[in-house]
Design an enzyme around this catalytic site. Structure first.
Site, PDB file in Angstrom:
ATOM      1  N   GLY A 143       6.974   4.178   4.181  1.00  0.00           N
ATOM      2  CA  GLY A 143       7.388   5.006   5.142  1.00  0.00           C
ATOM      3  C   GLY A 143       9.084   5.113   5.504  1.00  0.00           C
ATOM      4  O   GLY A 143       9.545   4.272   5.243  1.00  0.00           O
ATOM      5  N   GLY A 144       9.324   6.144   6.328  1.00  0.00           N
ATOM      6  CA  GLY A 144      10.659   5.786   6.645  1.00  0.00           C
ATOM      7  C   GLY A 144      10.953   4.823   7.890  1.00  0.00           C
ATOM      8  O   GLY A 144      12.114   4.447   7.772  1.00  0.00           O
ATOM      9  N   MET A 145      10.070   4.439   8.348  1.00  0.00           N
ATOM     10  CA  MET A 145      10.221   3.457   9.432  1.00  0.00           C
ATOM     11  C   MET A 145       9.696   1.956   9.068  1.00  0.00           C
ATOM     12  O   MET A 145      10.177   0.988   9.520  1.00  0.00           O
ATOM     13  CB  MET A 145       9.668   3.826  10.854  1.00  0.00           C
ATOM     14  CG  MET A 145      10.054   2.935  11.983  1.00  0.00           C
ATOM     15  SD  MET A 145       9.697   3.618  13.543  1.00  0.00           S
ATOM     16  CE  MET A 145       7.820   3.472  13.503  1.00  0.00           C
ATOM     17  N   ALA A 146       8.785   1.921   8.209  1.00  0.00           N
ATOM     18  CA  ALA A 146       8.079   0.716   7.868  1.00  0.00           C
ATOM     19  C   ALA A 146       7.439   0.709   6.452  1.00  0.00           C
ATOM     20  O   ALA A 146       7.098   1.806   6.050  1.00  0.00           O
ATOM     21  CB  ALA A 146       7.057   0.401   8.974  1.00  0.00           C
ATOM     22  N   ASP A 206       2.923  13.879  15.266  1.00  0.00           N
ATOM     23  CA  ASP A 206       3.455  13.713  13.957  1.00  0.00           C
ATOM     24  C   ASP A 206       2.104  13.801  12.820  1.00  0.00           C
ATOM     25  O   ASP A 206       2.175  13.296  12.107  1.00  0.00           O
ATOM     26  CB  ASP A 206       3.931  12.482  13.811  1.00  0.00           C
ATOM     27  CG  ASP A 206       4.590  12.316  12.350  1.00  0.00           C
ATOM     28  OD1 ASP A 206       5.002  13.312  11.709  1.00  0.00           O
ATOM     29  OD2 ASP A 206       4.699  11.274  11.650  1.00  0.00           O
ATOM     30  N   ILE A 247       0.896  -1.280  -0.052  1.00  0.00           N
ATOM     31  CA  ILE A 247       0.050   0.081  -0.077  1.00  0.00           C
ATOM     32  C   ILE A 247       0.957   1.183   0.133  1.00  0.00           C
ATOM     33  O   ILE A 247       0.647   2.197  -0.742  1.00  0.00           O
ATOM     34  CB  ILE A 247      -0.939   0.121   1.184  1.00  0.00           C
ATOM     35  CG1 ILE A 247      -1.840  -1.213   1.135  1.00  0.00           C
ATOM     36  CG2 ILE A 247      -1.753   1.296   1.270  1.00  0.00           C
ATOM     37  CD1 ILE A 247      -2.639  -1.211   2.417  1.00  0.00           C
ATOM     38  N   ALA A 248       1.954   1.266   0.935  1.00  0.00           N
ATOM     39  CA  ALA A 248       2.867   2.313   1.083  1.00  0.00           C
ATOM     40  C   ALA A 248       3.721   2.112   1.757  1.00  0.00           C
ATOM     41  O   ALA A 248       3.997   0.902   2.595  1.00  0.00           O
ATOM     42  CB  ALA A 248       2.017   3.746   1.795  1.00  0.00           C
ATOM     43  N   VAL A 253       3.806  -0.538   4.545  1.00  0.00           N
ATOM     44  CA  VAL A 253       2.376  -0.925   4.732  1.00  0.00           C
ATOM     45  C   VAL A 253       1.989  -1.702   3.722  1.00  0.00           C
ATOM     46  O   VAL A 253       1.738  -1.340   2.523  1.00  0.00           O
ATOM     47  CB  VAL A 253       1.252   0.062   5.177  1.00  0.00           C
ATOM     48  CG1 VAL A 253       0.036  -0.160   5.310  1.00  0.00           C
ATOM     49  CG2 VAL A 253       1.809   1.064   6.119  1.00  0.00           C
ATOM     50  N   LYS A 264       1.540  -3.235   9.107  1.00  0.00           N
ATOM     51  CA  LYS A 264       2.809  -2.252   8.772  1.00  0.00           C
ATOM     52  C   LYS A 264       4.101  -3.362   9.379  1.00  0.00           C
ATOM     53  O   LYS A 264       3.950  -3.787  10.512  1.00  0.00           O
ATOM     54  CB  LYS A 264       2.446  -1.237   9.671  1.00  0.00           C
ATOM     55  CG  LYS A 264       3.937  -0.382   9.698  1.00  0.00           C
ATOM     56  CD  LYS A 264       3.651   0.982  10.604  1.00  0.00           C
ATOM     57  CE  LYS A 264       2.718   1.847  10.010  1.00  0.00           C
ATOM     58  NZ  LYS A 264       2.711   3.185  11.040  1.00  0.00           N
TER      59      LYS A 264
END
Length: 628
Positions: free
Chosen positions: A19-22, A133, A16-17, A24, A39
């Site tokens: 990010g900087g840490m994980a 955030d 799906i997407a 999804v 995630k």
């Protein structure tokens, strides 16, 4: 990861997407037979306790909240070396996607979205959680109309308000002045981020921009956020004040938490929508005509305190005069009653007509149907059948194939008046973008620079004598070929990352050489050992291959020295002729010389040899066999 079964329960379907840490993924919960979003922490962060703690903190923070405007968390765990978090799956887009498509929103749309976001945040603040955030990327707009706040990866308890050693958390565009200057975050820092988001929704841009993050941080700490109406005159005064209140530089001048902001937001919502004044105007005629004038007039006429003396001067026939006065008053009352009745009928007719117009007539609101991926002709038919006029337009779309419908304005699911125009976008395919120059960057920096493309989760590792370990040395397209200078938006890209040079193990003892290659991630093979006059026995003479490109797991073949090729000289002077001695020595690959003429070698017995029998000499050395 696609197709992998996590913890024996969650079947990964698609990404799906990231990010900087994980990252999804969309997955299926095989136990409960439902779709979920899972995630998964990036593998290179799994050994970092700080990131692990933050990841688990997100699960615990979100799990403490049960609110319709907060993304639900179902599960959290560890599968082998992967930490994961299971959440409800919300098909739809983020607020960031909406802003990209529409640039800015109307005040009414802004109020609708902010009402849900602030309500969800108020629940978090009530539970003692600071989000830290808040940004449009973390506001989810589901296809069914639900609006939810997610990503509590930086959330902390309200009491834990000091970010020691990491003052700048969250996204720089939404950081509060106190977080920039002192590294302190509490509920009022979330309020500041909400104010920045509201400004961006109303104006289509962020209040502070700069070429470097520190320039933006400086503006947060030293400047005041301008009024949204200075950029968009359509913004009402009430929203200007709300943004000003939420983004005050002094935290003490902001709302104490999201609940206080929510109360004020709901106070001004009717004013923003323009319904308060309309309601007063609609009720004013009814109140004056029916609630005040008519009853008071009737009371004055029928009040027993009214005497003949008060009604008119005395006459010779007071009874007749009184009767005529009462008759006249009654006539006036009846006429007033007719007017009131007619007015009520008029209002009733207007209300009924308005109700029909907006309920079933041309002014009725109708949900815009989903038309994405249809052909333009088919999508036009669907929209016209729903009562809309269609205006064709074009736009790039990284997902929908060229020539098919990529969406509408208003978006699918939004409610619009029947007969109104709906803009139908036909996909031009993805934008063709110039690929940023990322060779020589670290893997993390390269991924950030390639944000408009789809970068594979796993990079290809390759040995390189020319690039430092961890830096990008090449880019590959979806088919594994070198990436061209321009490439389709969201196109698949694989990074090739250096792991440093291949270890040079020539000249090392065989055991040490093998250990060095294994430590570098290579497989060791052994070739046939060789004699060497220059390299002592047990030392590596050569390795193959010894140049790029090689990848971890490839095989390096070692050739080890056996030392010099020495052979023991046999005894050839024990009653043998020179010819027999020559044959014996040449069979051992020695060169033979003699003082006996060749034609007499078969008759003369050898009596002297040099070197002497029993000595070890290099194979191929010359041995003298003489008589005398």
């Amino acid at each position: 990861m696609i197709g992998r079964l996590i913890d024996g329960r969650y079947q990964v379907r698609s990404r799906i997407a990231r990010g900087g840490m994980a990252t999804v993924y969309l997955a299926t919960d095989l136990r409960l037979e439902r779709r979920v979003a899972i995630k998964i922490m990036h593998g290179h962060l799994a050994d970092d306790n700080t990131f692990k703690t933050r990841f688990v903190q997100e699960a615990r923070s979100a799990a403490r909240l049960a609110h319709p405007n907060v993304v639900n968390v179902f599960d959290q765990g560890q599968d082998a070396d992967m930490a994961y978090l299971v959440m409800e799956y919300l098909p739809g887009i983020t607020l960031r996607d909406l802003l990209k498509d529409y640039k800015r929103l109307t005040p009414e749309q802004t109020v609708d979205i902010m009402d849900a976001v602030v309500a969800g945040l108020a629940a978090a603040h009530q539970a003692g959680i600071v989000h830290r955030d808040l940004k449009p990327e973390n506001v989810l707009l589901a296809d069914d109309g639900r609006i939810k706040l997610g990503d509590f990866g930086l959330a902390r308890a309200v009491s834990a308000n000091t970010a020691t050693g990491q003052a700048l958390l969250g996204t720089i565009a939404y950081l509060s002045p106190e977080l920039v200057t002192r590294g302190v975050a509490d509920a009022r820092s979330d309020i500041y981020a909400l104010g920045i988001m509201m400004y961006e929704m109303l104006t289509g841009e962020q209040p502070y921009v700069g070429e470097a993050p520190m320039q933006i941080a400086y503006q947060h700490a030293n400047d005041s956020v301008p009024q949204p109406s200075s950029k968009n005159p359509a913004v009402p005064h009430e929203l200007d004040e709300l943004v000003h209140w939420a983004t005050a530089r002094d935290p003490n001048e902001r709302p104490s938490d999201a609940r206080e902001l929510l109360l004020r937001l709901r106070e001004i919502e009717p004013l923003v929508r323009g319904t308060a004044d309309a309601a007063l105007l609609a009720t004013a005629p009814v109140t004056s005509a029916m609630g005040e004038t008519a009853p008071l007039a009737a009371t004055r006429v029928l009040d027993p305190a009214i005497s003949s003396a008060a009604v008119a001067p005395a006459t010779d026939e007071p009874g007749e005069t009184d009767a005529s006065k009462l008759a006249a008053t009654a006539q006036r009352r009846h006429r007033r009653g007719y007017w009131i009745f007619a007015f009520v009928l008029l209002l009733t007719g207007l209300a009924a007509g308005t109700g029909w117009y907006f309920g079933a007539g041309p002014g009725a609101l109708q949900a815009v149907p989903e038309t994405a991926t249809l052909t333009p002709d088919a999508a036009t038919d669907v929209l016209e059948d729903a009562g809309f006029a269609v205006v064709l337009d074009e736009r790039n779309d990284p997902v929908v194939a060229e020539g098919l419908v990529s969406g509408t304005d208003p978006a699918a699911g939004a409610r619009a008046q029947r007969g109104s125009a709906v803009r139908l976008f036909v996909s031009l395919g993805p934008r063709i973008l110039t690929v940023p120059q990322v060779l020589g960057m670290s893997e993390a920096d390269a991924r950030a620079a390639l944000g408009e493309f789809t970068v594979a989760d796993e990079a290809v590792e390759q040995f390189s004598a020319d690039a430092a370990a961890g830096t990008v040395i090449a880019l590959l397209d979806g088919g594994g070929a070198p990436l061209p200078p321009t490439y389709a938006e969201r196109g698949a890209i694989t990074l090739v990352v250096s792991v440093g040079p291949i270890p040079d193990v020539t000249g090392l003892p065989a055991a040490d050489a093998e250990a060095a290659l294994v430590d570098a991630g290579l497989t060791v093979g052994h070739g046939e050992d060789v004699f060497s006059d220059d390299v002592e026995a047990g030392i590596v003479v050569s390795q193959t291959p010894n140049a790029d490109p090689m990848h971890p797991g490839d095989t390096v073949t070692l050739v080890v020295s056996k030392g010099p090729d020495l052979v023991e000289v046999p005894n050839v002077i024990t009653g043998q002729t020179v010819a027999q001695a020559r044959a014996q020595l040449e069979a051992l690959e020695f060169a033979v010389s003699s003082n006996v003429p060749e034609f007499l070698e078969g008759a003369v017995v050898a009596t002297v040899q040099s070197p002497a029998a029993g000595e070890r000499v290099k194979r191929g050395s010359e041995i003298q066999v003489n008589f005398g």
